[in-house]
Design a protein around this motif. Sequence first.
Motif, PDB file in Angstrom:
ATOM      1  N   ASP A  49       0.837  -1.190   0.000  1.00 50.80           N
ATOM      2  CA  ASP A  49       0.000   0.000   0.000  1.00 50.80           C
ATOM      3  C   ASP A  49       0.877   1.247   0.000  1.00 50.80           C
ATOM      4  OD1 ASP A  49      -2.384  -1.428   0.073  1.00 50.80           O
ATOM      5  OD2 ASP A  49      -2.364  -1.523   2.273  1.00 50.80           O
ATOM      6  N   ALA A  50       0.423   2.277  -0.708  1.00 49.04           N
ATOM      7  CA  ALA A  50       1.187   3.522  -0.811  1.00 49.04           C
ATOM      8  C   ALA A  50       1.414   4.168   0.551  1.00 49.04           C
ATOM      9  CB  ALA A  50       0.480   4.488  -1.748  1.00 49.04           C
ATOM     10  N   ASP A  51       0.467   4.013   1.469  1.00 51.41           N
ATOM     11  CA  ASP A  51       0.628   4.632   2.783  1.00 51.41           C
ATOM     12  C   ASP A  51       1.685   3.922   3.641  1.00 51.41           C
ATOM     13  OD1 ASP A  51      -1.057   2.407   3.016  1.00 51.41           O
ATOM     14  OD2 ASP A  51      -2.107   3.239   4.748  1.00 51.41           O
ATOM     15  N   GLN A  52       2.153   2.743   3.208  1.00 50.29           N
ATOM     16  CA  GLN A  52       3.210   2.026   3.923  1.00 50.29           C
ATOM     17  C   GLN A  52       4.593   2.278   3.314  1.00 50.29           C
ATOM     18  OE1 GLN A  52       2.020  -2.081   3.838  1.00 50.29           O
ATOM     19  NE2 GLN A  52       1.005  -1.896   5.815  1.00 50.29           N
ATOM     20  N   TRP A  53       4.661   3.110   2.267  1.00 47.79           N
ATOM     21  CA  TRP A  53       5.925   3.350   1.568  1.00 47.79           C
ATOM     22  C   TRP A  53       6.470   4.728   1.896  1.00 47.79           C
ATOM     23  CZ3 TRP A  53       9.220   0.245  -0.568  1.00 47.79           C
ATOM     24  CH2 TRP A  53      10.226   0.755  -1.385  1.00 47.79           C
ATOM     25  N   ASP A  54       7.747   4.808   2.237  1.00 48.10           N
ATOM     26  CA  ASP A  54       8.418   6.075   2.494  1.00 48.10           C
ATOM     27  C   ASP A  54       9.193   6.456   1.236  1.00 48.10           C
ATOM     28  OD1 ASP A  54      10.073   8.158   3.295  1.00 48.10           O
ATOM     29  OD2 ASP A  54      10.429   7.310   5.285  1.00 48.10           O
ATOM     30  N   CYS A  55       8.692   7.448   0.504  1.00 51.16           N
ATOM     31  CA  CYS A  55       9.316   7.854  -0.763  1.00 51.16           C
ATOM     32  C   CYS A  55      10.714   8.425  -0.565  1.00 51.16           C
ATOM     33  CB  CYS A  55       8.440   8.880  -1.466  1.00 51.16           C
ATOM     34  SG  CYS A  55       6.886   8.210  -2.036  1.00 51.16           S
TER      35      CYS A  55
ATOM     36  N   LYS B 181       7.656   1.805   5.429  1.00 49.01           N
ATOM     37  CA  LYS B 181       7.654   2.613   6.651  1.00 49.01           C
ATOM     38  C   LYS B 181       7.607   1.782   7.920  1.00 49.01           C
ATOM     39  CE  LYS B 181       5.241   6.689   4.984  1.00 49.01           C
ATOM     40  NZ  LYS B 181       4.023   7.471   5.119  1.00 49.01           N
ATOM     41  N   ASP B 182       6.667   0.904   8.016  1.00 45.35           N
ATOM     42  CA  ASP B 182       6.455   0.215   9.293  1.00 45.35           C
ATOM     43  C   ASP B 182       7.091  -1.164   9.289  1.00 45.35           C
ATOM     44  OD1 ASP B 182       4.805  -1.343   7.741  1.00 45.35           O
ATOM     45  OD2 ASP B 182       2.958  -0.697   8.678  1.00 45.35           O
TER      46      ASP B 182
END
Length: 59
Positions: free
Chosen positions: A15-21, A27-28
């Motif tokens: 998911d895009a919300d789990q990725w740190d660009c 991320k988590d």
Amino acid sequence: MLGKRAEIGLKRKIDADQWDCIKGRGKDRSEEIRNLIPIRSRSEPNFYSATANLSKRTK
């Protein structure tokens, strides 16, 4: 000589919300992200090596 860009994928999605660009990684520490870390770690040196080989060929 101008280079060409290539995109390489590992056929894995998160998911895009789990990725740190900014950091270019997950991320988590969910199980999904933990499963991707070894795959990326094994693949990354191959990408750098391929890039270096292509650079040498174009010089």
